[in-house]
Design an enzyme around this catalytic site. Structure first.
Site, mmCIF file in Angstrom:
data_model
loop_
_atom_site.group_PDB
_atom_site.id
_atom_site.type_symbol
_atom_site.label_atom_id
_atom_site.label_comp_id
_atom_site.label_asym_id
_atom_site.label_seq_id
_atom_site.Cartn_x
_atom_site.Cartn_y
_atom_site.Cartn_z
ATOM 1 N N GLU A 105 0.748 -1.193 0.003
ATOM 2 C CA GLU A 105 0.008 -0.073 0.155
ATOM 3 C C GLU A 105 0.812 1.179 0.002
ATOM 4 O O GLU A 105 0.228 2.380 -0.116
ATOM 5 C CB GLU A 105 -1.003 0.028 1.266
ATOM 6 C CG GLU A 105 -2.078 -1.259 1.021
ATOM 7 C CD GLU A 105 -1.201 -2.503 1.469
ATOM 8 O OE1 GLU A 105 -1.641 -3.446 0.983
ATOM 9 O OE2 GLU A 105 -0.539 -2.546 2.566
ATOM 10 N N PHE A 107 -3.594 -14.091 1.311
ATOM 11 C CA PHE A 107 -2.840 -13.570 0.113
ATOM 12 C C PHE A 107 -1.265 -13.824 0.512
ATOM 13 O O PHE A 107 -0.750 -14.033 -0.470
ATOM 14 C CB PHE A 107 -2.943 -12.256 -0.062
ATOM 15 C CG PHE A 107 -4.302 -11.969 -0.691
ATOM 16 C CD1 PHE A 107 -4.545 -12.044 -2.309
ATOM 17 C CD2 PHE A 107 -5.534 -11.684 -0.316
ATOM 18 C CE1 PHE A 107 -5.842 -11.842 -2.795
ATOM 19 C CE2 PHE A 107 -6.873 -11.446 -0.907
ATOM 20 C CZ PHE A 107 -6.895 -11.495 -1.963
ATOM 21 N N GLU A 115 2.272 -14.237 -2.154
ATOM 22 C CA GLU A 115 3.237 -13.504 -1.862
ATOM 23 C C GLU A 115 4.571 -14.540 -1.453
ATOM 24 O O GLU A 115 5.641 -14.501 -2.076
ATOM 25 C CB GLU A 115 3.127 -12.406 -0.545
ATOM 26 C CG GLU A 115 2.214 -11.626 -1.128
ATOM 27 C CD GLU A 115 1.877 -10.443 0.010
ATOM 28 O OE1 GLU A 115 1.539 -9.336 -0.577
ATOM 29 O OE2 GLU A 115 1.774 -10.504 1.003
HETATM 30 P P1 NFD Z 1 -5.563 -10.653 5.961
HETATM 31 P P2 NFD Z 1 -3.710 -11.498 3.679
HETATM 32 N N1 NFD Z 1 -10.759 -7.933 -1.915
HETATM 33 O O1 NFD Z 1 -5.290 -9.544 6.958
HETATM 34 N N2 NFD Z 1 -3.095 -7.387 0.460
HETATM 35 O O2 NFD Z 1 -2.503 -12.129 3.932
HETATM 36 C C1 NFD Z 1 -10.351 -7.185 -1.091
HETATM 37 F F1 NFD Z 1 -10.792 -5.641 -1.675
HETATM 38 O O3 NFD Z 1 -6.158 -11.737 5.863
HETATM 39 C C2 NFD Z 1 -3.352 -6.499 0.586
HETATM 40 O O4 NFD Z 1 -4.763 -12.099 3.058
HETATM 41 O O5 NFD Z 1 -4.112 -10.857 5.038
HETATM 42 N N3 NFD Z 1 -9.928 -7.111 0.246
HETATM 43 C C3 NFD Z 1 -4.688 -5.800 0.841
HETATM 44 C C4 NFD Z 1 -9.872 -8.597 0.722
HETATM 45 C C5 NFD Z 1 -5.723 -6.936 0.457
HETATM 46 C C6 NFD Z 1 -10.172 -9.383 0.072
HETATM 47 C C7 NFD Z 1 -5.175 -7.984 0.233
HETATM 48 C C8 NFD Z 1 -10.505 -9.345 -1.507
HETATM 49 N N4 NFD Z 1 -10.746 -10.555 -2.108
HETATM 50 C C9 NFD Z 1 -3.936 -8.594 0.355
HETATM 51 N N5 NFD Z 1 -9.792 -10.759 0.605
HETATM 52 C C10 NFD Z 1 -5.122 -4.375 0.932
HETATM 53 N N6 NFD Z 1 -4.290 -3.584 0.763
HETATM 54 O O6 NFD Z 1 -6.521 -4.166 1.341
HETATM 55 C C11 NFD Z 1 -9.521 -10.151 1.726
HETATM 56 N N7 NFD Z 1 -9.456 -8.786 1.779
HETATM 57 C C12 NFD Z 1 -9.033 -8.004 2.862
HETATM 58 C C13 NFD Z 1 -1.473 -7.976 0.366
HETATM 59 C C14 NFD Z 1 -9.298 -8.446 4.411
HETATM 60 O O7 NFD Z 1 -10.912 -7.944 4.609
HETATM 61 C C15 NFD Z 1 -0.655 -7.427 1.422
HETATM 62 O O8 NFD Z 1 0.703 -7.004 0.477
HETATM 63 C C16 NFD Z 1 -8.181 -7.873 5.057
HETATM 64 O O9 NFD Z 1 -8.765 -6.328 5.586
HETATM 65 C C17 NFD Z 1 -0.341 -8.156 2.616
HETATM 66 O O10 NFD Z 1 1.036 -8.454 2.631
HETATM 67 C C18 NFD Z 1 -7.220 -7.490 3.996
HETATM 68 O O11 NFD Z 1 -7.595 -7.742 2.652
HETATM 69 C C19 NFD Z 1 -1.129 -9.309 2.051
HETATM 70 O O12 NFD Z 1 -1.613 -9.304 0.932
HETATM 71 C C20 NFD Z 1 -5.837 -8.524 4.094
HETATM 72 O O13 NFD Z 1 -6.345 -9.967 4.390
HETATM 73 C C21 NFD Z 1 -2.353 -9.355 3.161
HETATM 74 O O14 NFD Z 1 -3.485 -10.396 2.724
#
Ligand code: NFD
Length: 262
Positions: free
Chosen positions: A99, A177, A182
């Site tokens: 971000e 994610f 990653e």
């Molecule tokens: P998490 P993570 N669409 O805390 N990243 O490992 C949207 F819009 O469980 C950044 O999965 O950790 N949001 C962001 C979603 C979002 C979705 C995702 C989706 N399909 C991944 N699925 C960001 N900037 O918003 C889940 N979310 C929301 C990258 C979920 O509600 C970053 O580079 C939570 O608030 C980081 O290293 C947030 O996404 C890793 O992947 C993250 O879910 C974090 O994903």
């Protein structure tokens, strides 16, 4: 779910803003970026498509159009810690999350989706499907799949990942994610070490520590990949940032503060 009405203007504004040194030190792109072109590529990725049938590779051209900018040793990945990781990177000013870079900065926190209406701009400015809706492949899932994969591939040197040790469903989750896009895309030829930092959400009991549970799984995955790792329980730097956001929390008040000074 709602949408972000002025997403185009916000996107362009953020894109221009990030090119000034003052926005996020270290994240300023090396050479000028054509923000209008980037918007067009971002828009065309999904325009007029079924909002629930966005292919996972829809943002391929967007990824290709964004200049690679992550300096070595600066990548901060996170999972389950969105509530503190950005406060930390801002305060410490030494690491960059998705971000904080051009790839993720423009749409961070925004909601958007396509419209199949031929008389529209190709985007729906009224309503979007939720990303967790069963059987619906939304734009944001494709976007974060693509951008997460890209920053995983681009990472070099020492990387950091911030996980929440107070989560009852695990600090490192297979369906995150981080776990899906990653970590698997990190190149052991380029990534020299992974620093896992565990943080404890204030007021919640600690569920996992370094070497236990899902954290041990991630440690083993690093080893199997041939990447050195370290793990830190209750990262003190993050704890201080947590307390600066919530200074009167009982976990932030030391016994000396409670007894008071004379
Ligand atoms: P998490 P993570 N669409 O805390 N990243 O490992 C949207 F819009 O469980 C950044 O999965 O950790 N949001 C962001 C979603 C979002 C979705 C995702 C989706 N399909 C991944 N699925 C960001 N900037 O918003 C889940 N979310 C929301 C990258 C979920 O509600 C970053 O580079 C939570 O608030 C980081 O290293 C947030 O996404 C890793 O992947 C993250 O879910 C974090 O994903």
């Amino acid at each position: 779910t709602g949408t972000t009405p002025f997403i185009k203007e916000i996107f362009l504004g953020r894109c221009l803003e990030l090119q000034t040194e003052t926005a996020i030190p270290n994240a300023c792109p090396q050479s000028p970026v054509n923000c209008t072109l980037l918007w067009d590529v971002f828009h065309d990725a999904i325009a007029y498509k079924d909002p629930c049938a966005i292919p996972l590779d829809a943002y391929r051209e967007f990824i290709a159009a964004v200049p690679h900018q992550l300096p070595a040793d600066k990548s901060m990945f996170w999972s389950g810690t969105s509530y503190i990781v950005h406060e930390y990177t801002e305060a410490a000013n030494d690491l960059l999350t998705l971000e904080d870079t051009l790839l993720g900065y423009m749409v961070d926190g925004l909601q958007w989706c396509s419209s199949t209406d031929a008389s529209s701009t190709g985007l729906n400015y009224q309503e979007c499907p939720d990303f967790w809706q069963e059987g619906c492949a939304v734009a944001s899932t494709a976007f974060y799949t693509a951008t997460s994969s890209a920053i995983g591939r681009q990472a070099t040197g020492v990387i950091t990942v911030m996980l929440d040790a107070t989560r009852t469903d695990g600090a490192y989750r297979n369906d995150s994610f981080f776990a899906k896009y990653e970590f698997p895309n990190m190149d052991p030829e380029k990534v020299t070490r992974g620093d896992i930092i565990l943080v404890n959400r204030l007021g919640n009991p600690i569920v996992e520590t370094c070497g236990t549970g899902s954290v041990a799984v991630l440690e083993r995955l690093f080893t199997e990949k041939g990447i050195e790792w370290t793990c830190t329980d209750n990262d003190e730097r993050v704890y201080h940032v947590q307390c600066s956001k919530d200074p009167t929390h009982t976990e932030c008040i030391t016994p000396a503060d409670v007894t008071g000074s004379s």
